[in-house]
Design a protein around this motif. Structure first.
Motif: not given
Length: 383
Positions: A152, A148, A157
């Motif tokens: 990012i 994640r 996303a």
């Protein structure tokens, strides 16, 4: 270490890597666009188990990031006291390109990825169809959290879920995806994958008949009427799904044989060849193999065990064959090879798989689905 004037440029490396990959232009272009190095940890291992540490030699680390090979990114499920078992990796770009090509993803498709890993493949998928149309699930919370962060930081996303990719619910009603792409090998295709893929959608997954086996094939399965069915598109090896990587069998170390015979030549040869064990696993289900060493022997022996009964065999370099149990595994393997030869020595792409949810069965076939080789319960351990 290189000086600043010769340091590797990730943009140039990515472009060079993309040019060498198979597949259509729009797939190869993804690898030139998405920077692989931004999804890799500071410490990784190449296919020869060479360790690269970004803090010690950033140039070597960067060059390695853009080689066409699988890079190990985690060992021993993240434990510090393990044996060095590879448990997570960034797949070889050639293999990733093969899988993306096989999936036949269109611009507006919704894609489910099983096994987020580094997040690199999720970024490729997001570039292909858009962030909002990609869902990726990862069983390891630490790996999921790092993916994640990497996504990012690289300005992607997609939805990244933490959970078991073999048994999960996304909260979406009914079949939600056009494709499911697994980045881990399975021997039992999970029912949830079929239920989450729409009618006439596609599942692309590494598959092997024997749980925990070192090799496998790329299964390309089309979903219709509660079944997933399709051919294999060549061989490949991936990390196993964590719920299926333990084969549940034991090597016959120290076991006493019922019979001992001797043959001319080396009976281990079919199991030492990288291709033959995988072929035999397609032809002859219900077995696993490995290697052991006798104290007074110069070369290791090959052991074979049945996964359906207590039968086993040991094959030695000096021609000895030890066996026990009701199933003569060595003779069965010889008969399978003879049958394969009589069939014209078909390759991996001549075989296929049908997973039938209603019948709870997986069926391996040759040439066409009605030419069944063997079937097994979909949720049962098998060879």
């Amino acid at each position: 270490m290189s000086d600043a004037t010769t340091r590797p440029n990730p943009t140039d490396l990515a472009r060079d890597l993309a040019a060498r990959l198979p597949g259509p232009e729009h797939v190869r272009a993804l690898f030139a666009t998405v920077p692989r190095h931004r999804f890799l940890p500071d410490v990784l291992w190449d296919e020869n188990r060479v360790r690269y540490d970004r803090s010690l030699d950033p140039d070597a680390w960067t060059r390695t990031a853009y080689t066409d090979q699988a890079l190990v990114t985690q060992r021993d499920d993240g434990r510090e006291d393990g044996t060095g078992l590879s448990t997570s990796s960034s797949s070889a770009p050639t293999v990733m390109a093969r899988m993306l090509t096989a999936a036949r993803i269109e611009p507006r498709d919704r894609v489910l990825e099983i096994g987020t890993g580094t997040g690199y493949n999720a970024a490729l998928l997001s570039t292909l169809v858009g962030d909002d149309r990609v869902t990726s699930i990862e069983i390891d919370p630490r790996i999921a959290a790092r993916a994640r962060r990497s996504l990012i930081e690289a300005e992607f996303a997609p939805t990244v879920l933490t959970g078991d990719g073999e048994n999960f619910a996304t909260g979406l009603p009914g079949p939600a995806y056009d494709q499911a792409i697994a980045t881990c090998t399975v021997s039992r295709v999970p029912a949830v994958w079929i239920r989450q893929v729409r009618e006439h959608g596609r599942i692309v997954t590494p598959w092997a008949p024997t749980p925990g086996a070192p090799g496998g094939v790329l299964a390309v399965l089309d979903v219709a009427d509660g079944r997933a069915e399709g051919r294999f598109e060549g061989g490949l090896a991936f990390m196993w799904a964590r719920g299926q990587r333990r084969a549940g069998h034991r090597s016959p170390v120290g076991a006493e044989a019922d019979t001992v015979t001797r043959v001319d030549g080396d009976p281990r040869e079919p199991w030492l060849d990288g291709e033959q064990p995988l072929l035999l696993s397609l032809l002859m289900p219900g077995w696993a193999h490995g290697m052991g060493q006798e104290d007074d022997a110069e070369e290791p022996y090959v052991w074979i065990v049945s996964t359906t009964c207590p039968s086993w065999a040991r094959l030695h370099a000096d021609g000895r064959i030890e066996q026990a149990g009701e199933r003569n595994l060595v003779d069965q393997a010889a008969q399978a090879r003879e049958w394969w030869h009589d069939q014209g020595e078909p390759g991996y792409t001549d075989f296929g798989l049908t997973v039938d949810l209603a019948r709870e069965r997986q069926t391996l076939w040759l040439h066409e689905p009605h030419q069944t080789l063997w079937s097994t319960r979909r949720d049962a351990p098998h060879g």
